[in-house]
Design a protein around this motif. Structure first.
Motif, PDB file in Angstrom:
ATOM      1  N   PRO A  86       0.743  -1.246  -0.056  1.00 16.66           N
ATOM      2  CA  PRO A  86      -0.015   0.187   0.068  1.00 16.66           C
ATOM      3  C   PRO A  86       0.852   1.305   0.057  1.00 16.66           C
ATOM      4  CG  PRO A  86      -0.960  -1.665   1.420  1.00 16.66           C
ATOM      5  CD  PRO A  86       0.368  -2.228   0.931  1.00 16.66           C
ATOM      6  N   PHE A  87       1.733   1.439   0.834  1.00 15.67           N
ATOM      7  CA  PHE A  87       2.659   2.475   0.987  1.00 15.67           C
ATOM      8  C   PHE A  87       3.972   2.459   1.503  1.00 15.67           C
ATOM      9  CE2 PHE A  87       0.238   3.283   4.799  1.00 15.67           C
ATOM     10  CZ  PHE A  87       1.197   3.756   5.697  1.00 15.67           C
ATOM     11  N   ALA A  88       5.002   3.168   1.240  1.00 19.79           N
ATOM     12  CA  ALA A  88       6.047   3.051   1.745  1.00 19.79           C
ATOM     13  C   ALA A  88       6.917   4.421   2.182  1.00 19.79           C
ATOM     14  CB  ALA A  88       7.051   2.450   0.811  1.00 19.79           C
ATOM     15  N   HIS A  89       7.914   4.620   3.042  1.00 19.72           N
ATOM     16  CA  HIS A  89       8.378   5.650   3.465  1.00 19.72           C
ATOM     17  C   HIS A  89      10.071   5.706   3.464  1.00 19.72           C
ATOM     18  CE1 HIS A  89       8.025   9.557   5.694  1.00 19.72           C
ATOM     19  NE2 HIS A  89       9.077   9.484   5.730  1.00 19.72           N
ATOM     20  N   PRO A  90      10.528   6.051   2.556  1.00 19.69           N
ATOM     21  CA  PRO A  90      11.993   5.816   2.187  1.00 19.69           C
ATOM     22  C   PRO A  90      12.825   6.815   3.421  1.00 19.69           C
ATOM     23  CG  PRO A  90      11.427   7.392   0.416  1.00 19.69           C
ATOM     24  CD  PRO A  90      10.180   6.944   1.226  1.00 19.69           C
ATOM     25  N   LEU A  91      14.022   6.445   3.661  1.00 25.40           N
ATOM     26  CA  LEU A  91      14.898   7.106   4.525  1.00 25.40           C
ATOM     27  C   LEU A  91      16.094   7.437   3.962  1.00 25.40           C
ATOM     28  CD1 LEU A  91      14.170   4.900   7.634  1.00 25.40           C
ATOM     29  CD2 LEU A  91      13.032   7.212   7.156  1.00 25.40           C
ATOM     30  N   ASP A  92      16.763   8.321   4.290  1.00 22.83           N
ATOM     31  CA  ASP A  92      18.294   8.905   3.802  1.00 22.83           C
ATOM     32  C   ASP A  92      19.322   7.853   3.960  1.00 22.83           C
ATOM     33  OD1 ASP A  92      17.618  11.407   2.858  1.00 22.83           O
ATOM     34  OD2 ASP A  92      17.148  12.061   4.859  1.00 22.83           O
ATOM     35  N   ASP A  93      19.037   6.567   4.551  1.00 18.48           N
ATOM     36  CA  ASP A  93      20.150   5.587   4.567  1.00 18.48           C
ATOM     37  C   ASP A  93      20.138   4.718   3.417  1.00 18.48           C
ATOM     38  OD1 ASP A  93      18.119   4.251   5.583  1.00 18.48           O
ATOM     39  OD2 ASP A  93      18.984   3.731   7.400  1.00 18.48           O
ATOM     40  N   GLY A  94      19.011   4.846   2.445  1.00 18.99           N
ATOM     41  CA  GLY A  94      18.536   3.980   1.462  1.00 18.99           C
ATOM     42  C   GLY A  94      17.621   2.720   1.605  1.00 18.99           C
ATOM     43  N   THR A  95      16.992   2.939   2.973  1.00 19.74           N
ATOM     44  CA  THR A  95      16.061   1.748   3.274  1.00 19.74           C
ATOM     45  C   THR A  95      14.799   2.496   3.356  1.00 19.74           C
ATOM     46  OG1 THR A  95      16.345   2.378   5.723  1.00 19.74           O
ATOM     47  CG2 THR A  95      17.777   0.738   5.081  1.00 19.74           C
ATOM     48  N   ALA A  96      13.617   1.695   3.870  1.00 14.12           N
ATOM     49  CA  ALA A  96      12.309   2.176   3.829  1.00 14.12           C
ATOM     50  C   ALA A  96      11.616   1.620   4.592  1.00 14.12           C
ATOM     51  CB  ALA A  96      11.691   2.068   2.449  1.00 14.12           C
ATOM     52  N   ALA A  97      10.776   2.356   5.470  1.00 18.02           N
ATOM     53  CA  ALA A  97       9.725   1.584   6.344  1.00 18.02           C
ATOM     54  C   ALA A  97       8.337   1.537   5.339  1.00 18.02           C
ATOM     55  CB  ALA A  97       9.247   2.595   7.321  1.00 18.02           C
ATOM     56  N   VAL A  98       7.973   0.144   5.555  1.00 20.86           N
ATOM     57  CA  VAL A  98       6.912  -0.209   4.791  1.00 20.86           C
ATOM     58  C   VAL A  98       5.672  -0.817   5.480  1.00 20.86           C
ATOM     59  CG1 VAL A  98       6.292  -2.189   2.792  1.00 20.86           C
ATOM     60  CG2 VAL A  98       8.490  -1.096   2.860  1.00 20.86           C
ATOM     61  N   VAL A  99       4.362  -0.312   5.047  1.00 20.50           N
ATOM     62  CA  VAL A  99       3.258  -0.809   5.352  1.00 20.50           C
ATOM     63  C   VAL A  99       2.568  -1.673   4.718  1.00 20.50           C
ATOM     64  CG1 VAL A  99       0.826  -0.355   5.856  1.00 20.50           C
ATOM     65  CG2 VAL A  99       2.400   0.967   6.826  1.00 20.50           C
ATOM     66  N   ALA A 100       2.522  -3.121   4.820  1.00 22.47           N
ATOM     67  CA  ALA A 100       2.074  -4.080   3.938  1.00 22.47           C
ATOM     68  C   ALA A 100       0.804  -4.352   4.150  1.00 22.47           C
ATOM     69  CB  ALA A 100       3.025  -5.334   4.064  1.00 22.47           C
ATOM     70  N   ARG A 101       0.209  -5.217   3.456  1.00 28.07           N
ATOM     71  CA  ARG A 101      -1.398  -5.449   3.819  1.00 28.07           C
ATOM     72  C   ARG A 101      -1.520  -6.226   5.213  1.00 28.07           C
ATOM     73  NH1 ARG A 101      -5.455  -5.442   0.131  1.00 28.07           N
ATOM     74  NH2 ARG A 101      -6.739  -5.947   2.046  1.00 28.07           N
ATOM     75  N   SER A 102      -0.480  -7.059   5.561  1.00 27.52           N
ATOM     76  CA  SER A 102      -0.415  -7.762   6.857  1.00 27.52           C
ATOM     77  C   SER A 102       0.291  -6.979   8.092  1.00 27.52           C
ATOM     78  CB  SER A 102       0.598  -9.108   6.581  1.00 27.52           C
ATOM     79  OG  SER A 102       0.895  -9.644   7.975  1.00 27.52           O
ATOM     80  N   VAL A 103      -0.355  -6.968   9.140  1.00 29.66           N
ATOM     81  CA  VAL A 103       0.174  -6.284  10.362  1.00 29.66           C
ATOM     82  C   VAL A 103       1.582  -6.943  10.735  1.00 29.66           C
ATOM     83  CG1 VAL A 103      -0.066  -5.533  12.520  1.00 29.66           C
ATOM     84  CG2 VAL A 103      -2.198  -5.210  11.096  1.00 29.66           C
ATOM     85  N   ASP A 104       1.434  -8.271  10.553  1.00 32.41           N
ATOM     86  CA  ASP A 104       2.816  -8.855  11.086  1.00 32.41           C
ATOM     87  C   ASP A 104       3.781  -8.589  10.202  1.00 32.41           C
ATOM     88  OD1 ASP A 104       1.591  -9.936  13.314  1.00 32.41           O
ATOM     89  OD2 ASP A 104       0.844 -11.845  12.567  1.00 32.41           O
ATOM     90  N   GLU A 105       3.591  -8.494   8.795  1.00 31.89           N
ATOM     91  CA  GLU A 105       4.764  -8.272   8.009  1.00 31.89           C
ATOM     92  C   GLU A 105       5.158  -6.892   8.180  1.00 31.89           C
ATOM     93  OE1 GLU A 105       5.403  -8.249   2.911  1.00 31.89           O
ATOM     94  OE2 GLU A 105       3.541  -9.182   3.914  1.00 31.89           O
ATOM     95  N   THR A 106       4.270  -6.065   8.325  1.00 34.33           N
ATOM     96  CA  THR A 106       4.785  -4.591   8.523  1.00 34.33           C
ATOM     97  C   THR A 106       5.571  -4.396  10.019  1.00 34.33           C
ATOM     98  OG1 THR A 106       2.579  -3.879   7.516  1.00 34.33           O
ATOM     99  CG2 THR A 106       3.733  -2.292   8.989  1.00 34.33           C
ATOM    100  N   ALA A 107       4.901  -5.256  10.907  1.00 34.91           N
ATOM    101  CA  ALA A 107       5.601  -5.104  12.192  1.00 34.91           C
ATOM    102  C   ALA A 107       7.187  -5.752  12.125  1.00 34.91           C
ATOM    103  CB  ALA A 107       5.017  -5.845  13.393  1.00 34.91           C
ATOM    104  N   ALA A 108       7.129  -6.862  11.313  1.00 35.73           N
ATOM    105  CA  ALA A 108       8.689  -7.504  11.276  1.00 35.73           C
ATOM    106  C   ALA A 108       9.621  -6.698  10.647  1.00 35.73           C
ATOM    107  CB  ALA A 108       8.319  -8.837  10.554  1.00 35.73           C
TER     108      ALA A 108
END
Length: 468
Positions: A86-108
């Motif tokens: 659904p959506f992602a939020h990139p950071l300056d270190d080249g990684t991204a926080a990601v909201v997947a459909r699954s809560v557990d996958e997102t939390a992981a």
């Protein structure tokens, strides 16, 4: 005599018309522009073979809305398609926080904040349907016991909730990016509600786009309305309520200031003064591109996401939102990006994609944000500029010319801080009904406000049916 006339064919105007038609009323909708849809329109902005959404682009609330999700829009040509993420939020270190459909996958994916995310979001996902019904109704009207638990979270500031619940910059930024959709400074009360509602929607129903463009949502609603006997007249601007043919009810999908102009001397002076106090919100500067291949995001999660929030940290996003609210053009704005091509190949010729984005600016700003927005994308997707084949920019004034409801570039129908959530556009038990006999306001300037959910129009029409 027509039973009802609706001024404006945005999602709320069409929702009002459908509600009335389903109740057996004869309905005619007048739309000033050549095509119906208001904020649900698409065009080939960067050349033949491209499809760009002029305003709304992502339709989580179509699936979450208690009204729209019950309409047979798929039978009238609408297909909603989901990206992998659904959506992602990139950071300056080249990684991204990601909201997947699954809560557990997102939390992981949130590392040290995984358990905190699961505790904050998980308990509400299974109750998303009644919760969305409560959130998309006038305050305090639905599911009071459920809201007694959710309300203390939603009433907090987004910045305060993010700092209290999360320790890592990634999780805090992820929540800030969702909350910033509200166009309200993140330290303001009730901004956490925006972030929570949109994150929950991502898990419960997803953040889809409409196959073939957002015009498909409007076209499906128009088709369904016509199947009920309703009529839509395009290219028919209305300058005054006095110019309308006879009708028992008139529902106006317009802003309060437009309603004042339409009504003229017919509007009581006391009500006019109350509407004049309704505050406008910040504007947006919108960009569309035609690009070669996909966006070269540094973070893999962004390549699979339908929506990408750009703004780095929570503090940076908060600074940008505060600047736009207080009349200053942000130098590093929060940028909301939608890449429909990750799940809808109909938007561009083979080998190409279209890209949609906007940033928040002061109301009516005349500053060209093209270079600023492109720098923000390049920051997280090095080489992006080299892939641009065409671009199209729309300032707040350009948006208003295409849709009079977007005055000054305000896409929310008025400032959406806590005061104007409660009193929208005035403090009243029935905010849709005006003192003018048979005249109702049904735009996003009424509860529950901004978003493609149709509830403002649906609730206004229900009020009209009760009293008319």
């Amino acid at each position: 005599m027509t039973d009802a006339i609706v001024i404006g064919s945005g999602p709320n105007g069409l929702a009002a018309a459908i509600t009335l038609a389903r109740a057996g009323r004869s309905v005619r909708v007048y739309e000033a522009q050549p095509t119906a849809g208001g904020g649900l329109r698409s065009a080939a902005l960067t050349g033949p073979g491209t499809v760009h959404d002029l305003c709304a682009a992502v339709f989580a609330l179509v699936l979450a809305s208690p009204f729209l999700r019950e309409l047979p829009l798929a039978d009238h040509g609408l297909t909603l398609v989901h990206p992998d993420v659904p959506f992602a939020h990139p950071l300056d270190d080249g990684t991204a926080a990601v909201v997947a459909r699954s809560v557990d996958e997102t939390a992981a994916g949130l590392g040290a904040d995984g358990d905190a995310y699961r505790r904050l979001i998980g308990p509400w996902v299974d109750r998303a349907d009644p919760l969305m019904e409560a959130l998309l109704s006038p305050p305090g009207r639905r599911h009071p016991f459920l809201m007694a638990g959710f309300g203390p979270l939603a009433i907090r500031s987004a910045a305060g909730l993010a700092r209290a619940r999360f320790r890592t910059p990634a999780a805090r930024a992820l929540f800030a990016g969702a909350a910033a959709h509200g166009l309200v400074p993140l330290e303001f009360a009730a901004t956490a509600g925006y972030g929570l509602a949109l994150v929950l929607a991502a898990h419960a129903v997803g953040w889809p786009v409409a196959r073939g463009g957002s015009q498909a949502v409007a076209d499906a609603m128009v088709s369904y309305l016509r199947s009920l006997g309703g009529e839509v007249v395009t290219g028919a601007p209305v300058a005054s309520l006095g110019d309308l043919p006879p009708a028992r009810l008139v529902l106006c999908d317009v802003t309060p200031r437009q309603l004042i102009r339409l009504a003229g001397d017919r509007m009581p002076a006391s009500y006019r003064r109350r509407l004049e106090r309704f505050r406008r919100g910040p504007g947006v500067f919108k960009m569309d591109w035609r690009i070669r291949g996909p966006v070269p995001w540094a973070a893999d999660g962004c390549r699979r996401a339908g929506t990408v929030h750009l703004g780095g940290t929570l503090d940076e996003i908060a600074r940008g939102e505060r600047a736009a609210w207080t009349g200053t053009v942000p130098d590093a704005p929060y940028v909301l990006v939608v890449q429909p091509g990750v799940c809808d190949p109909t938007r561009a010729p083979e080998g190409e994609q279209t890209l949609w984005a906007y940033c928040h600016v002061p109301h009516g700003s005349t500053t060209d944000m093209t270079g600023t927005i492109e720098r923000q994308i390049e920051r997280f997707a090095p080489g992006f500029r080299d892939r641009i084949l065409g671009r199209h920019a729309m300032s707040p004034a350009d948006l208003e010319r295409r849709n009079a409801n977007l005055a000054g570039g305000d896409i929310a129908g008025g400032a959406a801080d806590f005061a104007q959530i409660v009193a929208r556009p005035v403090l009243a038990l029935d905010p849709y009904r005006t003192p003018m006999d048979g005249v109702y306001l049904c735009s996003s300037s009424t509860p529950p406000g901004v978003g493609v959910h149709g509830m403002c129009g649906h609730l206004a029409a229900r009020s009209a049916l009760r009293h008319g």
